[in-house]
Design a protein around this motif. Structure first.
Motif, short mmCIF file in Angstrom:
data_model
loop_
_atom_site.label_atom_id
_atom_site.label_comp_id
_atom_site.label_asym_id
_atom_site.label_seq_id
_atom_site.Cartn_x
_atom_site.Cartn_y
_atom_site.Cartn_z
N VAL A 397 15.12 31.22 35.14
CA VAL A 397 15.92 30.33 34.29
C VAL A 397 15.78 28.90 34.80
CG1 VAL A 397 18.26 29.73 33.59
CG2 VAL A 397 17.60 32.15 33.78
N TRP A 398 15.51 27.96 33.87
CA TRP A 398 15.60 26.55 34.26
C TRP A 398 16.97 26.05 33.87
CZ3 TRP A 398 12.66 23.51 37.22
CH2 TRP A 398 13.09 22.18 37.32
N SER A 399 17.93 25.75 34.80
CA SER A 399 17.65 25.63 36.22
C SER A 399 18.84 26.15 37.01
CB SER A 399 17.39 24.14 36.54
OG SER A 399 17.09 23.96 37.91
N LEU A 400 18.68 26.24 38.30
CA LEU A 400 19.82 26.68 39.14
C LEU A 400 21.02 25.77 38.89
CD1 LEU A 400 21.23 28.13 41.52
CD2 LEU A 400 20.09 26.52 43.05
N MET A 401 20.78 24.45 38.95
CA MET A 401 21.90 23.50 38.83
C MET A 401 21.42 22.28 38.04
SD MET A 401 21.92 22.03 42.73
CE MET A 401 20.49 22.44 43.70
N ASP A 402 22.37 21.56 37.49
CA ASP A 402 22.04 20.29 36.83
C ASP A 402 21.28 19.43 37.84
OD1 ASP A 402 25.42 20.19 35.50
OD2 ASP A 402 23.61 21.20 34.74
N ASN A 403 20.32 18.64 37.33
CA ASN A 403 19.52 17.86 38.27
C ASN A 403 18.93 16.64 37.57
OD1 ASN A 403 17.01 18.67 36.93
ND2 ASN A 403 17.39 20.69 37.83
N PHE A 404 18.03 15.94 38.24
CA PHE A 404 17.42 14.71 37.70
C PHE A 404 16.41 15.09 36.63
CE2 PHE A 404 16.37 10.27 37.80
CZ PHE A 404 15.01 10.19 37.54
N GLU A 405 16.74 14.86 35.38
CA GLU A 405 15.90 15.29 34.26
C GLU A 405 14.91 14.19 33.88
OE1 GLU A 405 15.13 18.05 32.96
OE2 GLU A 405 13.84 17.07 31.48
N TRP A 406 14.09 13.77 34.85
CA TRP A 406 12.99 12.84 34.64
C TRP A 406 13.43 11.57 33.90
CZ3 TRP A 406 10.00 14.33 38.26
CH2 TRP A 406 9.82 15.69 38.53
N HIS A 408 15.23 11.11 31.51
CA HIS A 408 16.61 11.17 31.04
C HIS A 408 17.62 11.02 32.17
CE1 HIS A 408 15.62 12.39 26.89
NE2 HIS A 408 14.61 13.01 27.46
N GLY A 409 17.13 10.95 33.39
CA GLY A 409 18.04 10.83 34.54
C GLY A 409 18.98 12.02 34.61
N TYR A 410 20.29 11.73 34.81
CA TYR A 410 21.28 12.83 34.96
C TYR A 410 22.04 13.06 33.66
CZ TYR A 410 20.06 12.08 39.79
OH TYR A 410 19.33 11.94 40.95
N SER A 411 21.53 12.49 32.57
CA SER A 411 22.25 12.59 31.29
C SER A 411 22.05 13.93 30.60
CB SER A 411 21.79 11.46 30.36
OG SER A 411 20.41 11.65 30.03
N LYS A 412 21.10 14.74 31.07
CA LYS A 412 20.86 16.04 30.44
C LYS A 412 21.10 17.15 31.47
CE LYS A 412 19.52 14.04 26.66
NZ LYS A 412 20.44 13.97 25.49
N ARG A 413 21.92 18.11 31.10
CA ARG A 413 22.31 19.15 32.05
C ARG A 413 21.69 20.50 31.67
NH1 ARG A 413 26.64 17.89 35.43
NH2 ARG A 413 27.59 15.83 35.08
N PHE A 414 20.83 21.04 32.54
CA PHE A 414 20.15 22.33 32.29
C PHE A 414 20.67 23.44 33.20
CE2 PHE A 414 16.41 21.88 29.50
CZ PHE A 414 16.28 20.51 29.38
N GLY A 415 21.59 23.11 34.09
CA GLY A 415 21.91 24.05 35.17
C GLY A 415 22.80 25.20 34.78
N ASP A 420 28.84 18.01 39.87
CA ASP A 420 29.81 16.94 39.58
C ASP A 420 29.37 15.67 40.32
OD1 ASP A 420 33.45 16.75 39.39
OD2 ASP A 420 31.86 15.24 39.13
N TYR A 421 28.69 14.79 39.61
CA TYR A 421 28.15 13.58 40.22
C TYR A 421 29.27 12.61 40.61
CZ TYR A 421 23.86 15.50 38.27
OH TYR A 421 22.82 16.35 37.95
N ASN A 422 30.50 12.90 40.14
CA ASN A 422 31.65 12.04 40.50
C ASN A 422 32.48 12.64 41.64
OD1 ASN A 422 31.04 10.22 38.40
ND2 ASN A 422 31.93 11.67 36.93
#
Ligand code: GI1
Length: 447
Positions: A397-406, A408-415, A420-422
């Motif tokens: 599965v992509w992906s284990l956790m939300d990460n840097f989506e190229w 798109h930066g951190y605006s797209k969550r696949f995890g 929690d970036y905050n």
């Protein structure tokens, strides 16, 4: 349909990539990558962020492996950061970089999790880019030295090795469309890059065989079913050329040692000198043990007289993910069956499948039911391919956790885990992580 209906030795895992999760971009001797430079360039990343820290996996890898254990996966796909091993791309080795991956692999094995290692998931050492990057055959040689070092250091514990992640993105997305690092927009350059990457793949597979005959090696391709928007001859022609561009430009060299003639002739008309470069593509056709298939969606095309491929993408009415990609689960079955029919027999792994949705943290929960539906339907369609005799050996599965989506930066969550970036990059299991865990534990069915 429960997990137990899949083959007993089937690998169930999650996938990540070095630049997207590790951070520590300039720590412990790591050199600059083309993605460090690209992300720091103004305007390249939609939310203005970088992978400097990302998910801080470099420091939290034990915690993240504990998440894998909590999920109940038996495999994990990750990539190695080349500039963490060779800060200048070649020459001096950074021992601390090697130590990190040594410890990562040991911890995975200790937890009973099988590693699938990707040698190159886009983070080329920047010093090599100063000399032309993948347009320069010196980079092919540097890649071989990098691959051989890792084979020697980790080959006793890592059985599954992928040379490249998505040569289509390395070449066309990054050198024709310019959306990824190094951000070049020139088709002729992209074709040269594609060629050198395919040659590097073939040479690395050959070298791997000599170094590590017990291991298994392959390549990871992003593959799409390409459908004509109508039954007209022109639209069907458009689908054929788009399929050559998206899929066969890499499948045919890897499995047949030749480029697809339908598209090669188009490029030869454009660049007369083109043909002589490409006689050496047979090098790419070293026998591989598996093919990694990254599947996300299909493409629908229609005739476009203005485009080189005489085709353009058509946006059909459909449910879509937060990336705007059509949700088309039957496409994973279609592509797996096709690969087996046209290029098999070859062991297949779904090395990436997943989706971005607008995940929100509410009362400490992330109720991502759309992702559960997405994964459920793709798992089922993978099973239907297995029922048709396709040797699918695993699914990540992509992906284990939300990460840097190229870009798109951190605006797209696949995890499966929310980051929690905050709040200090805290990992929070989404509803889909809980669902996946229950599926892996045979507690729920896919119906
Ligand atoms: C068009 O989908 C591509 O096959 C694709 C999608 N994805 C990928 N390739 C890359 O391998 C990952 O690094 C991305 O994070 C992931 C999600 O965008």
């Amino acid at each position: 349909m429960k997990r137990e209906m899949f083959p007993g030795d089937f690998l169930w895992g999650v996938a990540t990539a070095s630049y997207q999760i590790e951070g520590a971009y300039n720590e412990d001797g790591k050199g600059e990558s083309i993605w460090d430079r690209f992300a720091h360039a103004p305007g390249k990343i939609k939310d203005g962020t970088t992978g400097d820290v990302a998910c801080d996996h470099y420091h939290r890898y034990r915690e993240d492996i504990a998440l894998l254990k909590e999920l109940g996966v038996n495999a994990y796909r990750f990539s190695v950061s080349w500039p963490r091993i060779f800060p200048c791309g070649k020459g001096e080795v950074n021992q601390k970089g090697l130590d990190f991956y040594d410890a990562l692999v040991d911890e995975l094995l200790k937890q009973g999790i099988k590693p699938l290692l990707t040698l190159y998931h886009w983070d080329l050492p920047q010093p090599l880019q100063f000399h032309g990057g993948w347009t320069n055959t010196d980079t092919v040689q540097a890649f071989l030295e990098y691959a051989m070092l890792l084979f020697k250091k980790l080959g006793d514990r890592v059985e599954l090795w992928a040379t490249f992640n998505e040569p289509w993105c390395i070449s066309f997305l990054a050198h024709e469309l310019g959306e990824h690092a190094p951000g070049i927009k020139d088709l002729r350059t992209a074709l040269q890059v594609a060629h050198n990457v395919l040659v590097a793949h073939g040479k690395a597979v050959k070298a791997f065989r000599s170094e590590n005959p017990s291991g298994k090696t392959g390549i990871v391709l992003n593959l799409y079913p390409v459908h004509p928007s109508s039954e007209s001859e022109q639209d069907k022609e458009a689908a054929i050329l788009s399929d050559c561009y998206r899929n066969r430009w890499f499948l045919d060299p890897v499995f047949k040692g030749e480029y697809p003639q339908e598209l090669l002739s188009v490029y030869q008309k454009l660049y007369g000198d083109f043909a002589k470069d490409y006689e050496s593509i047979q090098v790419a056709c070293e026998k591989i043990d598996f093919l990694g298939v990254n599947y996300y969606s299909r493409e629908v095309v229609s005739h476009d007289p203005k485009s080189i491929l005489k085709s353009k993408t058509v946006k059909v009415e459909a449910k879509r993910t937060d990336m705007g990609w059509e949700i088309y689960p039957q496409g994973i079955q279609e592509i797996l069956v096709r690969i087996n029919r046209e290029y098999g027999p070859i062991d297949l792994y779904v090395t990436e499948n997943g989706a971005a949705f607008k995940d929100e943290l509410k009362d400490g929960e992330i109720r991502d039911y759309e992702r559960i539906d997405f994964l459920k339907e793709h798992f089922k369609n993978t099973y239907y391919a297995i029922q048709q005799g396709v040797p699918v050996k695993g699914y990540f599965v992509w992906s284990l956790m939300d990460n840097f989506e190229w870009a798109h930066g951190y605006s797209k969550r696949f995890g499966l885990f929310y980051v929690d970036y905050n709040d200090n990059l805290k990992r929070i299991p989404k509803e889909s992580a809980r669902w996946f865990k229950k599926f892996l534990n045979n507690e729920i069915s896919l119906e």
